[in-house]
Design a protein around this motif. Structure first.
Motif: not given
Length: 136
Positions: A57-71
């Motif tokens: 995955a590629v995200v270009q922008g702000a992210i916001s959540a309670d539990h965030v998992i990024i790989n």
């Protein structure tokens, strides 16, 4: 079990090969395997939300959540209201705010780390920093 809250179910998926342009809001759980060009955030009334950004995955922008998992790759600020898990192939270009952080060897952040104190006054308990052991 062992004092951990149960995780919300992943009810939405942005599949590999899919490209979303624009801001998004989600409830409970979202997994991103594709590309998102815009902000991703959980609904304000959604306590216990989970956002998973997979390896492709590629995200270009702000992210916001309670539990965030990024790989995968995130180009923009990351705000985890509870726990931020950075897997070995996580790449973040932006500032990161979190209450609790788990970062595996190999993950990179190009930006500032800003720990959040949840429900505590200044000078009280500091946020938890977990160091992930190297897996065999």
């Amino acid at each position: 079990m062992f004092g951990k809250k149960s995780q919300p179910p992943i009810k939405s998926l942005i599949a590999q090969g899919t490209r979303i342009e624009g801001n998004m809001k989600f409830n409970e759980g979202l997994r991103v395997d594709g590309e998102v060009f815009g902000d991703i955030q959980s609904s304000a009334d959604d306590a216990g939300s989970m956002l998973v950004i997979s390896e492709q995955a590629v995200v270009q922008g702000a992210i916001s959540a309670d539990h965030v998992i990024i790989n995968g790759t995130v180009r923009g600020p990351v705000h985890a209201r509870e726990l931020l898990e950075l897997q070995p192939k996580a790449r973040i270009e932006g500032d990161v705010s979190y209450v609790s952080l788990e970062m595996h060897q190999g993950a990179t952040i190009s930006g500032q780390l800003r720990p959040l104190v949840q429900g505590a006054a200044e000078g009280e308990e500091k946020p938890l920093l977990k160091l992930a052991a190297k897996s065999a």
